[in-house]
Design a protein around this motif. Structure first.
Motif, PDB file in Angstrom:
ATOM      1  N   GLU A  82      33.691 -20.900 -80.358  1.00  0.00           N
ATOM      2  CA  GLU A  82      34.138 -21.724 -81.645  1.00  0.00           C
ATOM      3  C   GLU A  82      35.339 -21.459 -82.272  1.00  0.00           C
ATOM      4  O   GLU A  82      36.016 -22.329 -82.569  1.00  0.00           O
ATOM      5  CB  GLU A  82      33.111 -21.605 -83.020  1.00  0.00           C
ATOM      6  N   ARG A  85      37.696 -22.964 -79.813  1.00  0.00           N
ATOM      7  CA  ARG A  85      37.844 -24.560 -79.917  1.00  0.00           C
ATOM      8  C   ARG A  85      38.740 -24.757 -81.313  1.00  0.00           C
ATOM      9  O   ARG A  85      39.527 -25.816 -81.233  1.00  0.00           O
ATOM     10  CB  ARG A  85      36.513 -24.951 -80.161  1.00  0.00           C
ATOM     11  N   ASP A  86      38.336 -23.938 -82.331  1.00  0.00           N
ATOM     12  CA  ASP A  86      39.330 -24.181 -83.241  1.00  0.00           C
ATOM     13  C   ASP A  86      40.778 -24.174 -83.367  1.00  0.00           C
ATOM     14  O   ASP A  86      41.585 -25.011 -83.796  1.00  0.00           O
ATOM     15  CB  ASP A  86      38.728 -23.238 -84.401  1.00  0.00           C
ATOM     16  N   LEU A  88      42.286 -24.895 -80.616  1.00  0.00           N
ATOM     17  CA  LEU A  88      42.853 -26.091 -79.636  1.00  0.00           C
ATOM     18  C   LEU A  88      42.862 -27.208 -80.773  1.00  0.00           C
ATOM     19  O   LEU A  88      43.547 -28.402 -80.174  1.00  0.00           O
ATOM     20  CB  LEU A  88      41.838 -26.123 -78.649  1.00  0.00           C
ATOM     21  N   ARG A  89      42.196 -27.406 -81.578  1.00  0.00           N
ATOM     22  CA  ARG A  89      42.013 -28.499 -82.566  1.00  0.00           C
ATOM     23  C   ARG A  89      43.268 -28.686 -83.329  1.00  0.00           C
ATOM     24  O   ARG A  89      43.511 -29.728 -84.008  1.00  0.00           O
ATOM     25  CB  ARG A  89      40.872 -28.459 -83.589  1.00  0.00           C
ATOM     26  N   HIS A  90      44.341 -27.586 -83.379  1.00  0.00           N
ATOM     27  CA  HIS A  90      45.496 -27.621 -83.979  1.00  0.00           C
ATOM     28  C   HIS A  90      46.777 -27.620 -83.062  1.00  0.00           C
ATOM     29  O   HIS A  90      46.478 -26.934 -81.754  1.00  0.00           O
ATOM     30  CB  HIS A  90      45.698 -26.289 -84.886  1.00  0.00           C
ATOM     31  N   HIS A 107      46.928 -21.486 -77.724  1.00  0.00           N
ATOM     32  CA  HIS A 107      46.302 -22.185 -76.822  1.00  0.00           C
ATOM     33  C   HIS A 107      45.810 -21.607 -75.518  1.00  0.00           C
ATOM     34  O   HIS A 107      44.776 -21.859 -74.796  1.00  0.00           O
ATOM     35  CB  HIS A 107      47.017 -23.540 -76.541  1.00  0.00           C
ATOM     36  N   GLN A 121      31.620 -31.329 -73.949  1.00  0.00           N
ATOM     37  CA  GLN A 121      32.139 -31.597 -75.455  1.00  0.00           C
ATOM     38  C   GLN A 121      33.550 -30.817 -75.378  1.00  0.00           C
ATOM     39  O   GLN A 121      34.259 -31.420 -76.370  1.00  0.00           O
ATOM     40  CB  GLN A 121      31.297 -30.785 -76.249  1.00  0.00           C
ATOM     41  N   ASP A 122      34.101 -30.216 -74.554  1.00  0.00           N
ATOM     42  CA  ASP A 122      35.428 -29.556 -74.773  1.00  0.00           C
ATOM     43  C   ASP A 122      36.401 -30.556 -73.671  1.00  0.00           C
ATOM     44  O   ASP A 122      37.733 -30.030 -73.592  1.00  0.00           O
ATOM     45  CB  ASP A 122      35.457 -28.243 -74.086  1.00  0.00           C
ATOM     46  N   LEU A 125      39.540 -31.534 -75.842  1.00  0.00           N
ATOM     47  CA  LEU A 125      40.456 -30.425 -76.178  1.00  0.00           C
ATOM     48  C   LEU A 125      41.064 -29.920 -75.042  1.00  0.00           C
ATOM     49  O   LEU A 125      42.442 -29.909 -75.299  1.00  0.00           O
ATOM     50  CB  LEU A 125      39.542 -29.416 -76.622  1.00  0.00           C
ATOM     51  N   ASN A 128      44.152 -32.677 -74.343  1.00  0.00           N
ATOM     52  CA  ASN A 128      45.116 -32.610 -75.346  1.00  0.00           C
ATOM     53  C   ASN A 128      46.035 -31.420 -75.061  1.00  0.00           C
ATOM     54  O   ASN A 128      47.133 -31.424 -75.035  1.00  0.00           O
ATOM     55  CB  ASN A 128      44.444 -32.652 -76.612  1.00  0.00           C
TER      56      ASN A 128
END
Length: 255
Positions: A82, A85-86, A88-90, A107, A121-122, A125, A128
């Motif tokens: 998690e 993933r956090d 990679l969300r930025h 990253h 689900q990834d 991410l 991007n």
């Protein structure tokens, strides 16, 4: 044995004294309990550099576990994923003594974790991250994560397939980069993946042809046998690896 610092944060200075102490403990643990405590201090930090260092250590421990050594952080696997993933969300951060050895180091650290953990689900991410990557370390880690998604997905992301296929076709890229992108596609057997790979067998580059043809022969000889035979017949005797494996797959299929 040299102490493991990190993959992507060797020149980074953590400005918080507690975080820097935790980093030093990870590099030279005084006990198993202290090592885990230091790992969690970094992982649960609000600083992307500290999180990235923790993720690098998680990946390093995972790689060593394949050789029989214990993975000391495995009970925190869900939290690790998690946090990756956090990150990679930025957007990726800059390159300086606080933000990593190159732009987007956080990253890269997140993606090497997902290389062993990514699921459907990834896909967004990872796609991007490929778009925003400014160096091939990050791209390579993203391709590894994409390869895992392709291998295990029953319905892989069409967008991720398309982005990586474009990398393979980009003649301005080094051949090694194009081959690595192709190898990510070749980990899966979904018909859409194999269609893209079949298109790549028409490349002017023999190494790309051979790698793509091998993927078709390995995953679906029934559908692609005639194309595999056609490509094989066009190669010189000294065609690069895995040309010999393509020949063997054809022989085994015909026996």
């Amino acid at each position: 044995m040299p102490k493991f610092n990190s993959y992507h944060w060797k020149t980074t200075r953590l400005t918080d004294r507690e975080l820097e102490a935790a980093r030093e403990e990870l590099m030279d643990p005084s006990s198993a309990a202290k090592r885990l405590e230091a790992f969690l201090v970094l992982l649960r930090s609000e600083q992307s550099a500290a999180i990235g260092i923790a993720l690098d250590h998680y990946h390093y421990a995972t790689s060593r576990s394949r050789h029989g050594q214990a993975q000391p952080y495995t009970t925190h696997r869900g939290e690790v994923v998690e946090r990756a993933r956090d990150l990679l969300r930025h957007p990726p951060g800059p390159h300086d003594e606080i933000h990593g050895d190159f732009p987007g180091a956080e990253h890269a650290s997140a993606l090497i974790v997902l290389a062993n953990e990514a699921g459907d689900q990834d896909a967004g991410l990872v796609a991007n991250a490929l778009d925003s990557a400014s160096d091939f370390d990050t791209e390579s880690a993203a391709l590894q994560a994409a390869g895992r998604i392709f291998r295990w997905s029953d319905s892989p992301s069409a967008d991720l397939i398309d982005r990586i296929a474009r990398m393979v076709r980009d003649e301005d890229r080094d051949l090694d980069e194009r081959l690595e992108a192709l190898e990510a596609l070749a980990r899966g057997k979904d018909p859409r993946l194999l269609y893209e790979i079949a298109e790549i067998t028409a490349s002017d580059d023999v190494a790309l042809q051979v790698t793509a043809t091998h993927a078709l022969a390995f995953h679906d000889m029934t559908t692609y046998r005639s194309l595999v035979e056609e490509r094989l017949a066009s190669w010189p005797e000294d065609a690069p690896y895995p040309a010999t494996e393509v020949r063997e797959l054809l022989q085994d299929d015909g026996s």
